[in-house]
Design a protein around this motif. Structure first.
Motif, PDB file in Angstrom:
ATOM      1  N   ALA A  31      23.441 -47.177  92.022  1.00 20.64           N
ATOM      2  CA  ALA A  31      22.305 -47.998  91.586  1.00 20.64           C
ATOM      3  C   ALA A  31      22.816 -49.216  90.832  1.00 20.64           C
ATOM      4  CB  ALA A  31      21.378 -47.190  90.696  1.00 20.64           C
ATOM      5  N   GLN A  32      22.335 -50.378  91.238  1.00 14.46           N
ATOM      6  CA  GLN A  32      22.608 -51.599  90.496  1.00 14.46           C
ATOM      7  C   GLN A  32      21.362 -51.961  89.687  1.00 14.46           C
ATOM      8  OE1 GLN A  32      23.713 -54.262  93.740  1.00 14.46           O
ATOM      9  NE2 GLN A  32      25.870 -53.979  93.255  1.00 14.46           N
ATOM     10  N   VAL A  33      21.570 -52.371  88.448  1.00 11.30           N
ATOM     11  CA  VAL A  33      20.464 -52.666  87.540  1.00 11.30           C
ATOM     12  C   VAL A  33      20.759 -53.978  86.818  1.00 11.30           C
ATOM     13  CG1 VAL A  33      19.899 -50.234  87.184  1.00 11.30           C
ATOM     14  CG2 VAL A  33      21.549 -51.345  85.672  1.00 11.30           C
ATOM     15  N   SER A  72      25.682 -48.100  88.186  1.00  6.23           N
ATOM     16  CA  SER A  72      25.721 -46.717  87.711  1.00  6.23           C
ATOM     17  C   SER A  72      27.091 -46.113  87.988  1.00  6.23           C
ATOM     18  CB  SER A  72      24.652 -45.879  88.419  1.00  6.23           C
ATOM     19  OG  SER A  72      24.920 -45.817  89.810  1.00  6.23           O
ATOM     20  N   HIS A  80      17.015 -39.626  92.621  1.00  7.15           N
ATOM     21  CA  HIS A  80      17.193 -40.902  91.933  1.00  7.15           C
ATOM     22  C   HIS A  80      17.347 -42.049  92.923  1.00  7.15           C
ATOM     23  CE1 HIS A  80      18.458 -38.376  88.330  1.00  7.15           C
ATOM     24  NE2 HIS A  80      17.449 -39.095  87.900  1.00  7.15           N
ATOM     25  N   GLY A  84      14.892 -45.232  93.141  1.00  8.63           N
ATOM     26  CA  GLY A  84      15.435 -46.579  93.042  1.00  8.63           C
ATOM     27  C   GLY A  84      14.982 -47.488  94.158  1.00  8.63           C
ATOM     28  N   ASP A  87      11.805 -49.190  93.171  1.00  5.50           N
ATOM     29  CA  ASP A  87      11.793 -49.830  91.848  1.00  5.50           C
ATOM     30  C   ASP A  87      12.340 -51.247  91.982  1.00  5.50           C
ATOM     31  OD1 ASP A  87      12.170 -50.668  89.223  1.00  5.50           O
ATOM     32  OD2 ASP A  87      12.810 -48.683  88.523  1.00  5.50           O
ATOM     33  N   GLU A  89      13.369 -53.148  89.795  1.00  4.00           N
ATOM     34  CA  GLU A  89      14.446 -53.437  88.849  1.00  4.00           C
ATOM     35  C   GLU A  89      15.684 -52.595  89.114  1.00  4.00           C
ATOM     36  OE1 GLU A  89      13.263 -53.540  84.794  1.00  4.00           O
ATOM     37  OE2 GLU A  89      11.487 -54.763  85.183  1.00  4.00           O
ATOM     38  N   VAL A  90      15.747 -51.972  90.285  1.00  2.90           N
ATOM     39  CA  VAL A  90      16.912 -51.191  90.696  1.00  2.90           C
ATOM     40  C   VAL A  90      17.230 -51.541  92.142  1.00  2.90           C
ATOM     41  CG1 VAL A  90      17.881 -48.890  91.071  1.00  2.90           C
ATOM     42  CG2 VAL A  90      16.337 -49.288  89.142  1.00  2.90           C
ATOM     43  N   LEU A 282      18.089 -58.986  90.445  1.00  2.31           N
ATOM     44  CA  LEU A 282      18.357 -58.237  89.212  1.00  2.31           C
ATOM     45  C   LEU A 282      18.740 -59.190  88.084  1.00  2.31           C
ATOM     46  CD1 LEU A 282      20.403 -55.255  90.698  1.00  2.31           C
ATOM     47  CD2 LEU A 282      17.966 -55.305  90.121  1.00  2.31           C
TER      48      LEU A 282
END
Length: 340
Positions: A31-33, A72, A80, A84, A87, A89-90, A282
């Motif tokens: 996951a990139q955030v 992550s 998860h 993601g 989402d 924001e993910v 992001l």
């Protein structure tokens, strides 16, 4: 037990089983955030991101923040990963796109850090060149057991060897090739704007005739001050544009932000061209979190940025450092910068 009850019971058991597996079963994705932002005009833990030796930094306000993407650690679970994907924001991406399978995680981090350091160098070259400082042969470092140890330093601009001018690296090589190894030579240099001379006993060259000074050099603009950039735990080349603007704001004649909060991203090459990066959506979220009033978007990322949820601030399309400076001037004058 009736067949209906048996089927329902089996279904519940399977749902519970798949639910447990979904929370524990790893999948080959990460996951990139939105990552932290760094104001290139400011400090990190009391230390300036851009420090200047040999002159005072300009007294500037505002914010020129480089934006980052966090990743992550460890594999995601199936649950998860699915969350993601829904989402904004993910960003869930294949693990191999972040950590290539043919090299270790440590090697990947090292390569990303080297890319960041290269972007630092390009940022200095572009900024100092734009400010009109002349291109010279500048010492980048000393080799192990260098004969120039204690005589020359990183940042010195070489002017001449034994009285022969060395305006570029090719001329420097030609001069050293004509000098037998083990000779004592006089090296003229400029350090923080002040001229100086040292004597160096050269080492013999191994793969050609002549001498070695035991230094690494690069042709770049040389100013009467040194620029040092310190941002730990940031990798990749995408900070180049914002570092360039930070240097220009701190040592140039113009106040670039007028006190505004500006964020952005983009690689920079030594000709001042801005290149695309990953994770633009992001990074826009990260800019929202600091109250950005403008976001500088590489031209190559404009379509992706325009398709992202409205961040609440204008997106300025930049293909060169000149475009970025024009966008900042437009913002300060109350005009809408050229957008995506």
């Amino acid at each position: 037990m009736t067949r209906r009850i048996a089927v329902l019971t089996a279904g519940v058991v399977l749902l519970v089983l798949f639910g447990v597996l979904g929370t524990t079963l790893p999948v080959p994705y990460v996951a990139q955030v939105p990552g932290p932002t760094f104001n290139t005009l400011g400090d990190v833990e009391g230390e300036p991101i851009i420090s200047i030796e040999g002159r005072e930094r300009d007294d500037v306000e505002g914010n020129l923040s480089l934006t980052t993407v966090g990743v992550s650690r460890g594999g995601l679970s199936l649950v998860h990963a699915v969350r993601g994907w829904f989402d904004d924001e993910v960003s869930v991406v294949p693990e191999e796109s972040v950590y290539p399978p043919d090299r270790s995680e440590e090697d990947t981090r090292r390569a990303n850090r080297e890319a960041f350091l290269s972007s630092e160098q390009a940022a200095q070259t572009v900024a100092l060149g734009r400010l009109g400082y002349p291109v010279k042969v500048v010492v980048q470092g000393l080799a192990e057991d260098s004969p120039s140890e204690g005589a020359l330093e990183e940042g010195d601009a070489l002017e001449a060897v034994d009285g022969v001018p060395t305006p570029d690296s090719e001329t420097l090589d030609d001069v050293l090739e004509s000098i037998p190894g083990g000779s004592t030579v006089t090296v003229s240099y400029t350090r923080l704007g002040e001229p100086g001379t040292v004597t160096v006993t050269t080492a013999p060259a191994q793969e050609r005739e002549g001498s070695l000074l035991g230094i690494m050099v690069l042709e770049q603009p040389s100013a009467p001050f040194d620029v040092d950039i310190q941002v730990e735990d940031v990798g990749g080349p995408s900070a180049g544009l914002m570092l360039t603007l930070g240097i220009l704001d701190l040592v140039g004649e113009d106040d670039l932000t007028g006190g505004a909060v500006v964020a952005g991203t983009g690689t920079i090459d030594t000709d001042g061209r801005v290149g695309p990066i990953g994770g633009i959506a992001l990074k826009m979220v990260a800019a929202q979190d600091i109250g950005a009033e403008l976001f500088l978007v590489p031209a190559g990322n404009c379509a992706e940025a325009a398709a992202a949820p409205d961040p609440g601030f204008p997106l300025a399309r930049v293909a060169t450092v000149d475009d970025a400076l024009q966008a900042l001037a437009d913002l300060d004058a109350g005009r809408t910068p050229a957008g995506c």
